[in-house]
Design a protein around this motif. Structure first.
Motif, PDB file in Angstrom:
ATOM      1  N   VAL A   1       0.835  -1.191   0.000  1.00 28.94           N
ATOM      2  CA  VAL A   1       0.000   0.000   0.000  1.00 28.94           C
ATOM      3  C   VAL A   1       0.877   1.251   0.000  1.00 28.94           C
ATOM      4  CG1 VAL A   1      -1.664   1.312   1.365  1.00 28.94           C
ATOM      5  CG2 VAL A   1      -1.970  -1.120   1.078  1.00 28.94           C
ATOM      6  N   SER A   2       1.907   1.256   0.819  1.00 30.53           N
ATOM      7  CA  SER A   2       2.791   2.411   0.906  1.00 30.53           C
ATOM      8  C   SER A   2       3.498   2.651  -0.426  1.00 30.53           C
ATOM      9  CB  SER A   2       3.812   2.202   2.025  1.00 30.53           C
ATOM     10  OG  SER A   2       5.000   2.889   1.774  1.00 30.53           O
ATOM     11  N   GLY A   3       4.023   1.567  -1.016  1.00 30.73           N
ATOM     12  CA  GLY A   3       4.650   1.662  -2.321  1.00 30.73           C
ATOM     13  C   GLY A   3       6.099   2.083  -2.309  1.00 30.73           C
ATOM     14  N   HIS A   4       6.644   2.427  -1.148  1.00 31.19           N
ATOM     15  CA  HIS A   4       8.010   2.944  -1.097  1.00 31.19           C
ATOM     16  C   HIS A   4       8.941   2.067  -0.268  1.00 31.19           C
ATOM     17  CE1 HIS A   4       7.006   6.695  -3.158  1.00 31.19           C
ATOM     18  NE2 HIS A   4       5.843   6.580  -2.547  1.00 31.19           N
ATOM     19  N   SER A   5       8.524   0.867   0.042  1.00 37.74           N
ATOM     20  CA  SER A   5       9.340  -0.079   0.811  1.00 37.74           C
ATOM     21  C   SER A   5       9.796   0.510   2.151  1.00 37.74           C
ATOM     22  CB  SER A   5      10.557  -0.530  -0.007  1.00 37.74           C
ATOM     23  OG  SER A   5      10.155  -1.155  -1.186  1.00 37.74           O
ATOM     24  N   ASP A   6       8.924   1.311   2.758  1.00 33.49           N
ATOM     25  CA  ASP A   6       9.305   1.947   4.012  1.00 33.49           C
ATOM     26  C   ASP A   6       8.398   1.601   5.186  1.00 33.49           C
ATOM     27  OD1 ASP A   6       7.087   3.346   3.141  1.00 33.49           O
ATOM     28  OD2 ASP A   6       8.100   5.275   2.985  1.00 33.49           O
ATOM     29  N   ILE A   8       5.857  -1.902   6.782  1.00 33.41           N
ATOM     30  CA  ILE A   8       5.290  -3.238   6.634  1.00 33.41           C
ATOM     31  C   ILE A   8       3.970  -3.256   7.385  1.00 33.41           C
ATOM     32  CG2 ILE A   8       5.535  -5.687   7.189  1.00 33.41           C
ATOM     33  CD1 ILE A   8       8.548  -5.321   6.945  1.00 33.41           C
ATOM     34  N   GLY A   9       2.943  -3.700   6.712  1.00 29.15           N
ATOM     35  CA  GLY A   9       1.627  -3.772   7.336  1.00 29.15           C
ATOM     36  C   GLY A   9       0.827  -4.862   6.663  1.00 29.15           C
ATOM     37  N   GLY A  31      -0.923  -6.210  21.523  1.00 32.50           N
ATOM     38  CA  GLY A  31      -0.798  -4.860  20.983  1.00 32.50           C
ATOM     39  C   GLY A  31      -0.404  -4.776  19.529  1.00 32.50           C
ATOM     40  N   ASN A  32      -0.869  -5.678  18.706  1.00 29.42           N
ATOM     41  CA  ASN A  32      -0.532  -5.662  17.281  1.00 29.42           C
ATOM     42  C   ASN A  32      -1.295  -4.581  16.538  1.00 29.42           C
ATOM     43  OD1 ASN A  32       1.160  -7.740  17.645  1.00 29.42           O
ATOM     44  ND2 ASN A  32       0.036  -9.232  16.456  1.00 29.42           N
ATOM     45  N   ILE A  33      -0.929  -3.353  16.790  1.00 30.50           N
ATOM     46  CA  ILE A  33      -1.547  -2.214  16.128  1.00 30.50           C
ATOM     47  C   ILE A  33      -0.408  -1.364  15.584  1.00 30.50           C
ATOM     48  CG2 ILE A  33      -2.970  -0.153  16.456  1.00 30.50           C
ATOM     49  CD1 ILE A  33      -4.309  -1.667  18.788  1.00 30.50           C
ATOM     50  N   PRO A  34      -0.501  -0.935  14.333  1.00 30.53           N
ATOM     51  CA  PRO A  34       0.607  -0.143  13.782  1.00 30.53           C
ATOM     52  C   PRO A  34       0.773   1.181  14.517  1.00 30.53           C
ATOM     53  CG  PRO A  34      -1.268  -0.170  12.273  1.00 30.53           C
ATOM     54  CD  PRO A  34      -1.584  -1.123  13.388  1.00 30.53           C
ATOM     55  N   GLY A  35       2.020   1.636  14.523  1.00 33.17           N
ATOM     56  CA  GLY A  35       2.323   2.917  15.146  1.00 33.17           C
ATOM     57  C   GLY A  35       1.886   4.075  14.273  1.00 33.17           C
ATOM     58  N   ALA A  36       2.010   5.271  14.835  1.00 27.25           N
ATOM     59  CA  ALA A  36       1.563   6.478  14.130  1.00 27.25           C
ATOM     60  C   ALA A  36       2.311   6.691  12.818  1.00 27.25           C
ATOM     61  CB  ALA A  36       1.712   7.687  15.038  1.00 27.25           C
ATOM     62  N   LEU A  37       3.626   6.495  12.822  1.00 22.63           N
ATOM     63  CA  LEU A  37       4.393   6.701  11.593  1.00 22.63           C
ATOM     64  C   LEU A  37       3.992   5.680  10.531  1.00 22.63           C
ATOM     65  CD1 LEU A  37       6.525   8.181   9.968  1.00 22.63           C
ATOM     66  CD2 LEU A  37       8.240   6.635  10.961  1.00 22.63           C
ATOM     67  N   ASP A  38       3.808   4.413  10.939  1.00 23.07           N
ATOM     68  CA  ASP A  38       3.364   3.398   9.979  1.00 23.07           C
ATOM     69  C   ASP A  38       2.025   3.781   9.352  1.00 23.07           C
ATOM     70  OD1 ASP A  38       5.582   1.735  10.463  1.00 23.07           O
ATOM     71  OD2 ASP A  38       4.596   0.865  12.218  1.00 23.07           O
ATOM     72  N   CYS A  39       1.100   4.242  10.169  1.00 23.10           N
ATOM     73  CA  CYS A  39      -0.212   4.663   9.653  1.00 23.10           C
ATOM     74  C   CYS A  39      -0.069   5.838   8.700  1.00 23.10           C
ATOM     75  CB  CYS A  39      -1.148   5.015  10.806  1.00 23.10           C
ATOM     76  SG  CYS A  39      -1.641   3.592  11.789  1.00 23.10           S
ATOM     77  N   PHE A  40       0.776   6.804   9.056  1.00 25.14           N
ATOM     78  CA  PHE A  40       1.013   7.952   8.182  1.00 25.14           C
ATOM     79  C   PHE A  40       1.567   7.505   6.829  1.00 25.14           C
ATOM     80  CE2 PHE A  40       4.262  10.749   6.412  1.00 25.14           C
ATOM     81  CZ  PHE A  40       3.488  11.840   6.063  1.00 25.14           C
ATOM     82  N   LEU A  41       2.569   6.603   6.848  1.00 23.12           N
ATOM     83  CA  LEU A  41       3.187   6.150   5.606  1.00 23.12           C
ATOM     84  C   LEU A  41       2.195   5.384   4.729  1.00 23.12           C
ATOM     85  CD1 LEU A  41       6.654   5.050   7.011  1.00 23.12           C
ATOM     86  CD2 LEU A  41       6.155   7.085   5.633  1.00 23.12           C
ATOM     87  N   MET A  42       1.370   4.558   5.350  1.00 22.57           N
ATOM     88  CA  MET A  42       0.364   3.826   4.563  1.00 22.57           C
ATOM     89  C   MET A  42      -0.688   4.778   3.990  1.00 22.57           C
ATOM     90  SD  MET A  42      -0.153   0.168   6.464  1.00 22.57           S
ATOM     91  CE  MET A  42       0.143   0.601   8.171  1.00 22.57           C
ATOM     92  N   ARG A  43      -1.099   5.742   4.769  1.00 26.64           N
ATOM     93  CA  ARG A  43      -2.089   6.718   4.288  1.00 26.64           C
ATOM     94  C   ARG A  43      -1.508   7.542   3.144  1.00 26.64           C
ATOM     95  NH1 ARG A  43      -4.015  12.042   5.741  1.00 26.64           N
ATOM     96  NH2 ARG A  43      -6.266  12.146   5.373  1.00 26.64           N
TER      97      ARG A  43
END
Length: 178
Positions: A1-6, A8-9, A31-43
């Motif tokens: 989804v991110s597309g930039h190899s930065d 993993i989700g 607690g398997n929930i992505p962190g804020a930066l991971d969510c930002f990168l996917m969005r």
């Protein structure tokens, strides 16, 4: 989804109350929930997903045409080819045929991997960058050769994960490497 190899989700998609209860309990405890930066990168990646997928599909088609014309290439496996066993399913379910191509290289795979310049020799999928790998030398190397062959993974099988670079550059790179 991110597309930039930065980042993993993933997502669990299922239709089972039992699985839901099990996965929900696991997530709550671990607690398997992505962190804020991971969510930002996917969005961020979602904003360009459609553009990237269209470009990857177009690039893959150009590469498939080049591979089919090369005397150094044997069987080409790509859902966009009418002879592919899943072509009818792909045609019915997809608006394009994807960015993954495999082919039999009629030469020494290690030499091909050394000759490419635009394709990164790496194991990854869905990036803006194009990747090339030989599963028998990389991801599936620990698997005994007879088991690999029984799975259709020959020693000369090459996998491409096509990115969004200029298709002329990708085709030219493969042509010179082949």
């Amino acid at each position: 989804v991110s597309g930039h190899s930065d980042v993993i989700g993933g997502a669990l998609v299922y239709n089972s109350d039992d699985l839901h209860d099990t996965f929900f309990a696991y997530r709550t405890a671990h607690g398997n929930i992505p962190g804020a930066l991971d969510c930002f990168l996917m969005r961020r990646g979602l904003k360009t997903l459609s553009l990237r997928v269209h470009r990857q599909n177009d690039n893959a088609q150009a590469i498939v045409e080049e591979l089919l014309a090369s005397p150094k290439v044997g069987n080409v496996r790509y859902p966009g080819l009418p002879g592919h066993p899943q072509h009818d399913v792909a045609k019915r379910q997809m608006s394009g045929y994807g960015a993954i191509i495999t082919f039999d290289y009629l030469g020494e795979p290690a030499e091909l991997l050394q000759k490419v310049e635009r394709f990164a020799v790496a194991v990854s999928l869905g990036s803006v960058h194009s990747f090339i790998e030989c599963p028998a030398l990389m991801t599936h190397r620990p698997i005994p050769a007879d088991v690999r062959r029984s799975l259709g993974i020959t020693d000369n099988l090459i996998r491409l994960a096509v990115g969004i670079e200029d298709p002329r550059d990708l085709v030219a790179d493969l042509r010179q490497a082949l």
